[in-house]
Scaffold this motif. Structure first.
Motif, PDB file in Angstrom:
ATOM      1  N   CYS A 117      27.862 -34.923 -48.609  1.00  0.00           N
ATOM      2  CA  CYS A 117      27.204 -34.118 -49.029  1.00  0.00           C
ATOM      3  C   CYS A 117      27.497 -33.112 -50.205  1.00  0.00           C
ATOM      4  O   CYS A 117      28.783 -32.392 -50.260  1.00  0.00           O
ATOM      5  N   CYS A 135      25.167 -33.922 -42.792  1.00  0.00           N
ATOM      6  CA  CYS A 135      26.498 -33.702 -42.328  1.00  0.00           C
ATOM      7  C   CYS A 135      26.096 -33.174 -40.759  1.00  0.00           C
ATOM      8  O   CYS A 135      27.367 -33.074 -39.838  1.00  0.00           O
ATOM      9  N   CYS A 189      27.546 -29.739 -49.122  1.00  0.00           N
ATOM     10  CA  CYS A 189      28.476 -28.503 -48.339  1.00  0.00           C
ATOM     11  C   CYS A 189      29.277 -28.146 -49.029  1.00  0.00           C
ATOM     12  O   CYS A 189      30.323 -28.444 -49.337  1.00  0.00           O
ATOM     13  N   LYS A 214      31.494 -31.185 -49.250  1.00  0.00           N
ATOM     14  CA  LYS A 214      32.559 -32.403 -48.364  1.00  0.00           C
ATOM     15  C   LYS A 214      32.159 -33.628 -48.258  1.00  0.00           C
ATOM     16  O   LYS A 214      31.660 -33.705 -50.130  1.00  0.00           O
ATOM     17  N   VAL A 234      26.010 -25.884 -43.088  1.00  0.00           N
ATOM     18  CA  VAL A 234      25.667 -27.533 -43.195  1.00  0.00           C
ATOM     19  C   VAL A 234      24.131 -27.701 -44.083  1.00  0.00           C
ATOM     20  O   VAL A 234      23.694 -27.247 -44.338  1.00  0.00           O
ATOM     21  N   CYS A 235      24.044 -28.841 -43.796  1.00  0.00           N
ATOM     22  CA  CYS A 235      23.167 -29.445 -44.457  1.00  0.00           C
ATOM     23  C   CYS A 235      22.351 -30.657 -43.084  1.00  0.00           C
ATOM     24  O   CYS A 235      23.065 -31.266 -42.342  1.00  0.00           O
TER      25      CYS A 235
HETATM   26 ZN    ZN Z   1      26.601 -30.895 -45.549  1.00  0.00          ZN
END
Ligand code: ZN
Ligand code: MN
Length: 495
Positions: free
Chosen positions: A31, A49, A33, A28, A45-46
């Protein structure tokens, strides 16, 4: 030149497009991901995000480089200094409550891309206002199957890098808009910037459209601008614009409402119904309370880095068309057809043309045999079973007079169907080169059986010899028509 619609109707359609493309990165924009399409919901996801407190974004350099590549190919100026802004709005698929985008200092602006049409009917240079980078939001899935009216949120897309390309309102017909989008997509795919897959949401188009209507006294009435959303193919874009211009003309005749007096409207395209429908009122940019993103440093671009990026970019389709036409001496139309099929097909053609030595002959085979069968079979040219060496082999044997073009087509089809070599197929089809002795005796037979043709040729009508070719092929399907004709004329001359 304007296209058929504007030529036939009492107004000019004025169109500007706003295109969002997903950049081909593994991760992304801010980040680490993954951006892989089709993963189970909310597995990519993290904290960053998801917008959790304490997380900090870090810019993906590859995304920035791909976006710059696109902007350079579109002839844009690249800003030496660019910054990030927060675009604030509330929506369930936007967990941070804002989108990181670029507002007053986009990384590039002022480019242009021409409409390209193989038939040459449409030509227009369309200016690009700006190209900027931003992150995507998540996806709301309105669950209608359960009958509960639930909406589920998948945040896998949240933070995916997007390039937003905004054109000036320079397009003048729905057909032009579609042709321009085709060229833009081709360019982005060639550069490896995006796969532009509309089904997977990698390319989305919104259109701004209004009409300029000539009135009495030379005044031009301008209808209020409508933004059309929700079009999921280039064909839908064209259809929506055709529908919308007719709708606006009807509305104008009834209300005489003009731009400036009526606010800009947003309408959604309903593809099955073939109509646009009014949607919620569109926010003004002041409603978004844009302000600089405090968690990201601005980006400065050096001349050296820009030069290196330009170097690594590869040729855009417009350059390649001209290069192909010049190198292989093929008409612009041929170059267009080949280039529009993608870089892999161009490589296949170049390999073939290099072996055959005749660009036009290679191009004809590409269009009539390779492309036609490829389209029927589907799949990529890289997996096409008949490789350039085999096609060149067949073309070479036609040139040597082993067999004629129609026989060559049968051999090509058989090589394709059976996966065997050209040698094998030629042997199994009983195609051996007809030697000179055979040819002479065949022609003698024909002349003996056709005294009328002989008399006609002797009387100066050489074209009468054409009547012998069908008979020759019936006697021996492997004869070369050109050779039969030449030999018969020679024998008549010796009589
Ligand atoms: Zn993320
Ligand atoms: Mn946007």
């Amino acid at each position: 030149m304007t296209a058929t619609l504007t030529a036939a109707v009492p107004f000019t359609t004025v169109i500007g497009l706003e295109v969002h493309v997903q950049l081909q990165t593994r991760t992304k924009l801010f980040c680490g991901c993954a951006t892989t399409f089709g993963a189970a919901p909310n597995t990519q996801v993290c904290p960053t995000c998801l917008g959790l407190p304490g997380s900090l974004p870090v810019m993906n350099r590859t995304a920035f480089e791909l976006a710059v590549r696109a902007a350079l190919a579109l002839g844009c100026k690249i800003a030496p200094f660019t910054k990030w802004d927060r675009k604030n709005y509330f929506y369930p698929d936007l967990p941070k409550g804002y989108q990181i985008s670029q507002f007053d200092l986009p990384f590039s602006s002022q480019g242009a891309l021409e409409v390209v049409d193989p038939k040459g009917a449409l030509t227009r240079n369309v200016r690009i206002t700006r190209v900027h980078l931003e992150e995507d939001a998540g996806k709301s899935m309105h669950d209608e199957t359960a009958g509960t009216g639930d909406t589920r949120i998948d945040l896998n897309r949240a933070g995916t890098p997007l390039c937003e390309i905004v054109s000036e309102p320079d397009l003048r017909s729905p057909q032009e808009a579609r042709a321009w989008l085709n060229e833009l997509k081709l360019l982005l795919v060639y550069l490896g910037v995006s796969d532009c897959n509309m089904q997977e949401g990698s390319l989305r188009v919104d259109a701004n459209v209004n009409l300029h209507i000539p009135c009495d006294g030379g005044r031009i009435a301008k209808t209020p601008i409508v933004e059309i959303k929700n079009m999921n193919s280039f064909r839908s874009v064209e259809r929506a614009l055709v529908y919308e211009s007719a709708r606006q003309y009807e509305e104008w005749q009834a209300t005489k409402a003009e731009m400036g007096k009526t606010p800009k409207q947003t309408r959604g395209w309903d593809d099955p119904a073939g109509v646009t429908r009014a949607q919620r009122h569109k926010e003004e940019s002041s409603d978004y309370r844009y302000f600089p993103e405090p968690d990201l440093v601005p980006v400065t671009v050096s001349e050296e880095w820009l030069a290196a990026t330009r170097e690594a970019m590869g040729d855009p389709p417009s350059v390649l068309r001209e290069a192909l036409a010049a190198t292989w001496k093929i008409p612009p139309y041929d170059a267009d057809v080949l280039v529009n099929q993608g870089r892999e097909l161009v490589s296949y053609f170049e390999d073939l043309a290099g072996r055959v030595g005749e660009g036009k002959v290679a191009s004809n085979w590409m269009q009539q045999d390779v492309l036609r069968t490829l389209n029927e079979r589907g799949g990529s040219i890289d997996d096409f079973p008949v490789r350039p060496a085999a096609v060149a082999d067949i073309i070479g044997r036609v040139a040597k007079g082993d067999f004629d073009t129609s026989r060559a087509r049968e051999i090509f089809a058989e090589v394709l169907a059976s996966g065997r070599t050209v040698d094998d197929v030629v042997a199994s089809m009983g195609i051996a080169a007809v030697d000179d002795d055979e040819l002479i005796s065949l022609c003698r037979e024909l002349l003996a059986a056709n005294p009328r043709v002989v008399a006609d040729v002797q009387g100066g009508k050489e074209q009468a010899a054409a009547g012998l070719i069908g008979q020759a092929k019936k006697k021996n399907p492997n004869v070369n028509p050109g050779k039969v004709r030449a030999m018969c004329l020679e024998l008549i001359r010796q009589m």
